[in-house]
Scaffold this motif. Structure first.
Motif, mmCIF file in Angstrom:
data_model
loop_
_atom_site.group_PDB
_atom_site.id
_atom_site.type_symbol
_atom_site.label_atom_id
_atom_site.label_comp_id
_atom_site.label_asym_id
_atom_site.label_seq_id
_atom_site.Cartn_x
_atom_site.Cartn_y
_atom_site.Cartn_z
ATOM 1 N N PRO A 221 48.177 41.605 49.037
ATOM 2 C CA PRO A 221 49.785 41.941 48.164
ATOM 3 C C PRO A 221 50.174 42.667 49.126
ATOM 4 C CG PRO A 221 47.737 43.496 47.545
ATOM 5 C CD PRO A 221 47.605 41.899 48.553
ATOM 6 N N PRO A 222 51.381 43.885 49.237
ATOM 7 C CA PRO A 222 52.161 45.231 50.037
ATOM 8 C C PRO A 222 51.261 46.228 49.868
ATOM 9 C CG PRO A 222 53.905 43.972 49.060
ATOM 10 C CD PRO A 222 52.273 43.432 48.020
ATOM 11 N N SER A 223 51.159 47.020 51.278
ATOM 12 C CA SER A 223 50.245 47.928 51.202
ATOM 13 C C SER A 223 51.202 48.656 49.960
ATOM 14 C CB SER A 223 49.999 49.030 52.475
ATOM 15 O OG SER A 223 51.476 49.045 52.835
ATOM 16 N N ALA A 296 40.420 40.915 42.891
ATOM 17 C CA ALA A 296 41.790 39.749 43.188
ATOM 18 C C ALA A 296 40.923 38.499 43.504
ATOM 19 C CB ALA A 296 42.806 40.689 43.874
ATOM 20 N N LEU A 297 39.866 38.529 44.553
ATOM 21 C CA LEU A 297 39.556 37.320 45.389
ATOM 22 C C LEU A 297 39.210 36.320 44.696
ATOM 23 C CD1 LEU A 297 39.150 36.154 48.748
ATOM 24 C CD2 LEU A 297 37.093 37.232 48.310
ATOM 25 N N HIS A 298 38.282 37.062 43.408
ATOM 26 C CA HIS A 298 37.511 35.763 42.630
ATOM 27 C C HIS A 298 38.794 35.399 41.445
ATOM 28 C CE1 HIS A 298 34.867 34.815 38.573
ATOM 29 N NE2 HIS A 298 34.366 34.818 40.116
ATOM 30 N N GLU A 299 38.787 36.390 41.108
ATOM 31 C CA GLU A 299 40.330 35.527 39.814
ATOM 32 C C GLU A 299 41.347 34.652 41.176
ATOM 33 O OE1 GLU A 299 43.769 37.409 37.176
ATOM 34 O OE2 GLU A 299 42.819 38.674 39.184
ATOM 35 N N GLN A 300 41.665 34.644 41.735
ATOM 36 C CA GLN A 300 42.211 34.411 42.862
ATOM 37 C C GLN A 300 41.966 32.872 42.485
ATOM 38 O OE1 GLN A 300 44.983 35.579 45.598
ATOM 39 N NE2 GLN A 300 44.634 37.665 44.519
ATOM 40 N N PHE A 301 40.927 33.032 43.296
ATOM 41 C CA PHE A 301 39.261 31.664 43.733
ATOM 42 C C PHE A 301 39.160 30.237 42.244
ATOM 43 C CE2 PHE A 301 35.689 29.253 44.479
ATOM 44 C CZ PHE A 301 35.888 28.437 45.134
ATOM 45 N N THR A 302 39.341 32.008 41.165
ATOM 46 C CA THR A 302 38.189 31.115 40.063
ATOM 47 C C THR A 302 40.202 30.433 39.676
ATOM 48 O OG1 THR A 302 37.336 32.794 39.475
ATOM 49 C CG2 THR A 302 37.718 30.748 37.437
ATOM 50 N N ILE A 303 41.706 31.088 39.779
ATOM 51 C CA ILE A 303 42.363 30.885 38.260
ATOM 52 C C ILE A 303 43.308 29.917 39.545
ATOM 53 C CG2 ILE A 303 44.756 31.403 37.806
ATOM 54 C CD1 ILE A 303 43.596 33.689 37.162
ATOM 55 N N ASN A 304 43.473 29.570 40.325
ATOM 56 C CA ASN A 304 44.354 28.885 41.031
ATOM 57 C C ASN A 304 43.792 27.216 42.207
ATOM 58 O OD1 ASN A 304 45.941 30.807 41.357
ATOM 59 N ND2 ASN A 304 45.949 31.249 43.497
ATOM 60 N N PRO A 305 44.458 26.531 41.673
ATOM 61 C CA PRO A 305 43.452 25.072 41.743
ATOM 62 C C PRO A 305 43.230 24.872 42.456
ATOM 63 C CG PRO A 305 46.594 25.032 41.670
ATOM 64 C CD PRO A 305 45.711 26.430 41.616
ATOM 65 N N HIS A 306 42.390 24.526 42.756
ATOM 66 C CA HIS A 306 41.588 23.608 44.487
ATOM 67 C C HIS A 306 41.963 22.274 44.977
ATOM 68 C CE1 HIS A 306 38.198 26.359 43.603
ATOM 69 N NE2 HIS A 306 38.906 26.819 43.388
ATOM 70 N N LEU A 307 43.105 21.869 45.773
ATOM 71 C CA LEU A 307 43.566 20.762 45.577
ATOM 72 C C LEU A 307 43.686 20.397 47.142
ATOM 73 C CD1 LEU A 307 47.408 22.998 45.385
ATOM 74 C CD2 LEU A 307 45.896 21.072 43.550
#
Length: 507
Positions: A221-223, A296-307
């Motif tokens: 995200p932005p600062s 945020a790292l864990h949430e994005q790794f969990t929610i975003n698909p692994h393609l």
């Protein structure tokens, strides 16, 4: 005697992504009646989910793509796209030594040229807006290509209305519409229905490969002050030998990031958030928690698909005079050279240059002569683009190794320094790095490989000659002045000078 035909060609284009949309602009500019069909809803709608199920994929727009867009003669559209892009002048390599984080800027080009980070949605919207204001273009969204006969030049589409309940009976099939065309352009991506139906008529050599790498999207995200957290004018890379993490700037001051790693690592990291944090801290130092919070790292790794990542080669790219495929439908390219979009846009320029050169748009052409000319033009397009797209496919695969590991090696840095010095100080030699040839020129990809192999041989001969000469000089000095010189001291001095050519932190 056949009479010239005043009837316009009718061109059906399947796929309203950037490549299909540019094809529609080219065809419309030549007076064709164009119908553009898209499986999804209107891609300008922010609620439409892309086919890869991610919301924001940043793209690298370089010289080939820009040249192809300019050839559509829509200057205001080009300016709009470029004004919203962010120039990236090089790579920024990240690492850690002895507990200390470091950054290493590697310039892309000695002449200051840059590639442009663009938002896929913004690019697509600009093209679709241009098409909407073009009177001889009709756009049809939520239309799925279900069949095609390329001998009678007919295609069938299912028209689906979002939220509509499929009819009962007859296998719950949605009614089809039949569409006639003079020729069809398939720009519907790696899993192309156009290519599938074309292969029923044409003997297509087809090669598909899934590499053992998955990708997942993250966001920096932005600062707190609303600015970029790291340099916006670089493509950031955290190389990890087997895997890598990259970050590309976005217009909202965030970064779109991607983790590329073998599938086995994704399986292991899915089990524990602690393993994920340890993995990032070990291999991508400085990302978490400096740029992305652990949560945020864990949430994005969990929610975003692994393609998965797919590469496709095929030949021919056409059948007769009735169908031609472009973009990922003809050559899905791995993303590691940033050339997938650029190669697809270049397809359109090359295709229509071939149609022009072979008289398809001559004013006195009859329908019959147009069809004959189209077939010749399509064959010429296939002959040129199959060689070039196979070449960029191979180059993209090779560049993955360079990005995830080679950028840290002294030999890579030495060659880069020598080649850039020759380009800067002796431009008449025509010496350029492979990256500059691919990203900052319109040289054919197949010719890039030939030129780079030639440069490699010459560079190898030069280095061997230099080493032989240095060894001979060292031997002579040691023989003449045995008390003052030794081959080992000369070698050490040479290595120290060589190391000064590429200290960390320089391009």
């Amino acid at each position: 005697m056949a009479q010239p035909s005043s009837r316009k060609q009718k061109v059906v284009i399947v796929g309203a992504g950037p490549v299909g949309s540019l094809a529609a602009l080219y065809a419309a500019a030549r007076g064709d009646d164009v119908e553009l069909y898209e499986l999804r809803g209107d891609l300008r709608d922010p609620d439409i989910i892309p086919l890869n199920f991610t919301k924001s994929i940043n793209l690298a727009l370089s010289e080939r793509g820009i040249t192809s867009m300019r050839s559509s003669n829509r200057e205001s559209m080009i300016h709009k796209v470029l004004d919203e892009s962010i120039p990236m002048h090089g790579r920024m390599i990240h690492g850690r030594d002895s507990g200390k984080l470091w950054e290493d800027a590697q310039q892309y080009d000695v002449h200051g040229r840059a590639i442009n980070a663009v938002d896929r949605g913004a690019l697509n919207n600009a093209l679709l807006d241009e098409l909407e204001s073009t009177p001889n273009v009709k756009m049809y969204f939520n239309h799925k290509l279900t069949g095609a006969d390329f001998r009678t030049n007919k295609a069938w589409f299912e028209r689906r209305t979002p939220g509509e309940t499929p009819p009962s009976g007859s296998g719950n099939r949605v009614p089809e519409i039949e569409v006639d065309f003079d020729y069809l352009i398939g720009a519907d991506g790696a899993h192309s229905a156009s290519r599938y139906h074309m292969m029923k008529f044409s003997r297509v050599d087809y090669q598909q490969e899934y590499i053992d790498t998955l990708w997942c999207e993250f966001r920096i995200p932005p600062s707190e002050t609303g600015d970029f957290r790291i340099s916006p004018n670089h493509l950031h890379i955290w190389p990890g030998k087997e895997f890598m993490f990259i970050a590309i700037p976005s217009a909202d001051k965030s970064f779109t990031c991607t983790l590329f790693a073998p599938a086995i690592h994704y399986a292991q990291l899915t089990d524990s958030s602690e393993d994920l944090l340890e993995f990032f801290d070990l291999h991508f130092p400085g990302v978490c928690p400096n740029l992305i919070t652990p949560e945020a790292l864990h949430e994005q790794f969990t929610i975003n698909p692994h393609l998965p990542l797919i590469s496709i080669k095929c030949k021919p790219h056409h059948y007769g005079s009735s169908v031609v495929i472009v973009g990922d439908a003809a050559h899905a390219v791995l993303p590691f050279y940033g050339q997938g979009l650029n190669a697809g846009l270049e397809d359109i320029r090359i295709l229509f240059e071939s149609l022009d050169q072979h008289g398809v748009y001559d004013l006195d052409a009859t329908l019959e002569s147009r069809s004959q000319s189209r077939e010749i033009a399509f064959q010429a397009y296939t002959d040129q683009r199959s060689a070039d797209t196979h070449a960029i496919n191979d180059l993209s695969k090779q560049n993955y190794l360079e990005m995830r590991w080679g950028v840290k090696l002294p030999l890579y840095r030495l060659r880069k320094t020598i080649e850039e010095s020759l380009d800067r100080h002796f431009p008449s030699l025509g010496w350029q790095t492979q990256y500059a040839r691919v990203s900052f020129s319109n040289q054919r990809y197949s010719e890039v490989i030939t030129a780079v192999h030639r440069q490699g041989r010459l560079l190898g001969y030069g280095l061997v000659s230099a080493l032989v000469s240095a060894a001979a000089a060292a031997s002579i000095l040691a023989w003449k002045y045995p008390d003052s010189f030794s081959p080992f001291s000369v070698l050490q001095s040479s290595l120290r000078r060589l190391g000064g050519l590429f200290p960390r932190g320089t391009a």
